[in-house]
Design a protein around this motif. Structure first.
Motif, PDB file in Angstrom:
ATOM      1  N   GLY A   1     -50.437  41.577  26.831  1.00 15.60           N
ATOM      2  CA  GLY A   1     -50.478  42.992  26.480  1.00 15.60           C
ATOM      3  C   GLY A   1     -51.722  43.368  25.704  1.00 15.60           C
ATOM      4  N   GLY A   2     -52.500  42.383  25.310  1.00 13.29           N
ATOM      5  CA  GLY A   2     -53.731  42.675  24.578  1.00 13.29           C
ATOM      6  C   GLY A   2     -54.783  43.289  25.497  1.00 13.29           C
ATOM      7  N   LEU A   3     -55.417  44.348  25.018  1.00 16.01           N
ATOM      8  CA  LEU A   3     -56.572  44.922  25.708  1.00 16.01           C
ATOM      9  C   LEU A   3     -57.793  44.482  24.920  1.00 16.01           C
ATOM     10  N   TYR A   4     -58.674  43.756  25.584  1.00 18.86           N
ATOM     11  CA  TYR A   4     -59.832  43.157  24.949  1.00 18.86           C
ATOM     12  C   TYR A   4     -61.122  43.754  25.513  1.00 18.86           C
ATOM     13  N   VAL A   5     -62.114  43.919  24.657  1.00 21.82           N
ATOM     14  CA  VAL A   5     -63.472  44.167  25.115  1.00 21.82           C
ATOM     15  C   VAL A   5     -64.101  42.798  25.307  1.00 21.82           C
ATOM     16  N   ILE A   6     -64.676  42.583  26.474  1.00 21.57           N
ATOM     17  CA  ILE A   6     -65.359  41.335  26.797  1.00 21.57           C
ATOM     18  C   ILE A   6     -66.844  41.532  26.496  1.00 21.57           C
ATOM     19  N   LEU A   7     -67.423  40.604  25.774  1.00 21.36           N
ATOM     20  CA  LEU A   7     -68.869  40.616  25.558  1.00 21.36           C
ATOM     21  C   LEU A   7     -69.463  39.332  26.120  1.00 21.36           C
ATOM     22  N   LEU A   8     -70.472  39.491  26.960  1.00 23.54           N
ATOM     23  CA  LEU A   8     -71.209  38.359  27.506  1.00 23.54           C
ATOM     24  C   LEU A   8     -72.682  38.532  27.161  1.00 23.54           C
ATOM     25  N   ALA A   9     -73.344  37.443  26.874  1.00 24.32           N
ATOM     26  CA  ALA A   9     -74.787  37.494  26.643  1.00 24.32           C
ATOM     27  C   ALA A   9     -75.463  37.759  27.978  1.00 24.32           C
TER      28      ALA A   9
ATOM     29  N   PRO B   1     -79.135  34.450  23.332  1.00 22.96           N
ATOM     30  CA  PRO B   1     -78.786  35.873  23.313  1.00 22.96           C
ATOM     31  C   PRO B   1     -79.673  36.682  22.372  1.00 22.96           C
ATOM     32  N   GLU B   2     -79.933  37.907  22.764  1.00 22.34           N
ATOM     33  CA  GLU B   2     -80.653  38.866  21.934  1.00 22.34           C
ATOM     34  C   GLU B   2     -79.633  39.722  21.188  1.00 22.34           C
ATOM     35  N   PRO B   3     -79.898  40.119  19.947  1.00 19.10           N
ATOM     36  CA  PRO B   3     -78.972  40.989  19.214  1.00 19.10           C
ATOM     37  C   PRO B   3     -78.723  42.304  19.975  1.00 19.10           C
ATOM     38  N   ASN B   4     -77.495  42.738  19.984  1.00 28.33           N
ATOM     39  CA  ASN B   4     -77.062  44.007  20.585  1.00 28.33           C
ATOM     40  C   ASN B   4     -77.266  44.079  22.089  1.00 28.33           C
ATOM     41  N   ASP B   5     -77.541  42.968  22.750  1.00 25.10           N
ATOM     42  CA  ASP B   5     -77.810  42.983  24.187  1.00 25.10           C
ATOM     43  C   ASP B   5     -76.711  42.216  24.919  1.00 25.10           C
ATOM     44  N   PHE B   6     -75.620  42.924  25.189  1.00 26.47           N
ATOM     45  CA  PHE B   6     -74.452  42.310  25.804  1.00 26.47           C
ATOM     46  C   PHE B   6     -74.109  43.003  27.116  1.00 26.47           C
ATOM     47  N   HIS B   7     -73.453  42.258  27.994  1.00 29.47           N
ATOM     48  CA  HIS B   7     -72.769  42.863  29.128  1.00 29.47           C
ATOM     49  C   HIS B   7     -71.345  43.115  28.635  1.00 29.47           C
ATOM     50  N   TRP B   8     -70.864  44.353  28.796  1.00 25.37           N
ATOM     51  CA  TRP B   8     -69.552  44.749  28.304  1.00 25.37           C
ATOM     52  C   TRP B   8     -68.568  44.864  29.461  1.00 25.37           C
ATOM     53  N   GLY B   9     -67.318  44.513  29.197  1.00 26.65           N
ATOM     54  CA  GLY B   9     -66.236  44.686  30.156  1.00 26.65           C
ATOM     55  C   GLY B   9     -64.929  44.816  29.401  1.00 26.65           C
ATOM     56  N   LEU B  10     -63.844  44.934  30.154  1.00 20.87           N
ATOM     57  CA  LEU B  10     -62.507  45.022  29.569  1.00 20.87           C
ATOM     58  C   LEU B  10     -61.610  43.977  30.211  1.00 20.87           C
ATOM     59  N   TYR B  11     -60.623  43.533  29.454  1.00 20.22           N
ATOM     60  CA  TYR B  11     -59.648  42.560  29.951  1.00 20.22           C
ATOM     61  C   TYR B  11     -58.281  42.955  29.425  1.00 20.22           C
ATOM     62  N   LEU B  12     -57.324  43.109  30.339  1.00 20.53           N
ATOM     63  CA  LEU B  12     -55.943  43.425  29.979  1.00 20.53           C
ATOM     64  C   LEU B  12     -55.081  42.225  30.338  1.00 20.53           C
ATOM     65  N   ARG B  13     -54.621  41.536  29.310  1.00 21.30           N
ATOM     66  CA  ARG B  13     -53.789  40.337  29.505  1.00 21.30           C
ATOM     67  C   ARG B  13     -52.419  40.779  29.988  1.00 21.30           C
ATOM     68  N   SER B  14     -52.057  40.394  31.214  1.00 21.83           N
ATOM     69  CA  SER B  14     -50.814  40.900  31.804  1.00 21.83           C
ATOM     70  C   SER B  14     -49.668  39.901  31.807  1.00 21.83           C
TER      71      SER B  14
ATOM     72  N   LYS C   1     -71.947  49.103  28.906  1.00 20.39           N
ATOM     73  CA  LYS C   1     -71.466  49.517  27.582  1.00 20.39           C
ATOM     74  C   LYS C   1     -71.019  50.974  27.603  1.00 20.39           C
ATOM     75  N   PHE C   2     -71.817  51.837  28.193  1.00 23.48           N
ATOM     76  CA  PHE C   2     -71.481  53.253  28.301  1.00 23.48           C
ATOM     77  C   PHE C   2     -70.158  53.430  29.054  1.00 23.48           C
ATOM     78  N   TRP C   3     -69.965  52.656  30.131  1.00 23.72           N
ATOM     79  CA  TRP C   3     -68.733  52.708  30.919  1.00 23.72           C
ATOM     80  C   TRP C   3     -67.530  52.302  30.060  1.00 23.72           C
ATOM     81  N   VAL C   4     -67.638  51.174  29.337  1.00 27.58           N
ATOM     82  CA  VAL C   4     -66.529  50.720  28.484  1.00 27.58           C
ATOM     83  C   VAL C   4     -66.215  51.767  27.421  1.00 27.58           C
ATOM     84  N   LEU C   5     -67.243  52.305  26.777  1.00 31.48           N
ATOM     85  CA  LEU C   5     -67.011  53.292  25.719  1.00 31.48           C
ATOM     86  C   LEU C   5     -66.376  54.566  26.272  1.00 31.48           C
ATOM     87  N   ASN C   6     -66.751  54.967  27.481  1.00 30.65           N
ATOM     88  CA  ASN C   6     -66.103  56.129  28.100  1.00 30.65           C
ATOM     89  C   ASN C   6     -64.630  55.861  28.405  1.00 30.65           C
ATOM     90  N   ILE C   7     -64.320  54.655  28.863  1.00 29.35           N
ATOM     91  CA  ILE C   7     -62.922  54.285  29.121  1.00 29.35           C
ATOM     92  C   ILE C   7     -62.150  54.280  27.799  1.00 29.35           C
TER      93      ILE C   7
END
Length: 174
Positions: A9-17, A22-35, A106-112
């Motif tokens: 049931g956890g909704l997680y933001v996924i961060l990948l370098a 890795p560079e600071p603040n430079d991540f690939h963002w996604g979401l994960y819903l543990r079902s 990141k913009f997509w995740v933040l909009n969601i």
């Protein structure tokens, strides 16, 4: 943390370098819903050169990505709300590449997340957060801390919970 210890049931933001190291603040963002106890839905968008494309699917190996910085829990969602969350996450899938629209993962995740912060018709707030810019900063700061000196593919993979979303710390009791 192992895959089986992620909160159902956890909704997680996924961060990948995006690169190693890795560079600071430079991540690939996604979401994960543990079902369920075995896995959940991973949601993200990728730039394929001719525009962004959604890539969503069930996975039982969310913690196995080589450049994974970590998972950051932003909500606990009961099973009856999972179809609603899935629909909301897919809201922009067909409009990712409209002319004049700025898009990034990141913009997509933040909009969601902005949509999930809005109360539903019944008044339920899926993501209990009042300030999206502060949540973004919390996630980014955490990602920067987790990626400092990061040697990828080391265990355990970092998993944490938002403090500003009012989540209790989740620890598996064995």
């Amino acid at each position: 943390m192992s895959q089986s210890e992620l909160k159902v049931g956890g909704l997680y933001v996924i961060l990948l370098a995006k690169e190693e190291p890795p560079e600071p603040n430079d991540f690939h963002w996604g979401l994960y819903l543990r079902s369920d106890a075995m896995g959940g839905m991973a949601y993200h968008i990728k730039d394929r050169g001719d525009g962004y494309q959604p890539e969503h699917g069930y996975t039982s190996g969310i913690l196995s990505s080589r450049l994974l910085v970590g998972l950051f829990r932003v909500a606990d969602i009961s099973l009856p709300w999972h179809p609603t969350v899935d629909r909301v996450i897919r809201t922009y899938d067909s409009s990712l590449n409209y002319p004049g629209r700025s898009t990034s993962c990141k913009f997509w995740v933040l909009n969601i997340l902005a949509l999930l912060i809005q109360p539903t018709d019944t008044g339920y707030q899926i993501v209990n957060c009042q300030n999206l810019p502060i949540l973004e900063q919390e996630i980014r700061d955490w990602g920067n801390r987790m990626s400092q000196g990061k040697m990828f593919q080391h265990e355990p993979r970092p998993v944490d919970s938002s403090k500003i979303c009012g989540l209790p710390e989740y620890r598996l009791c064995v």
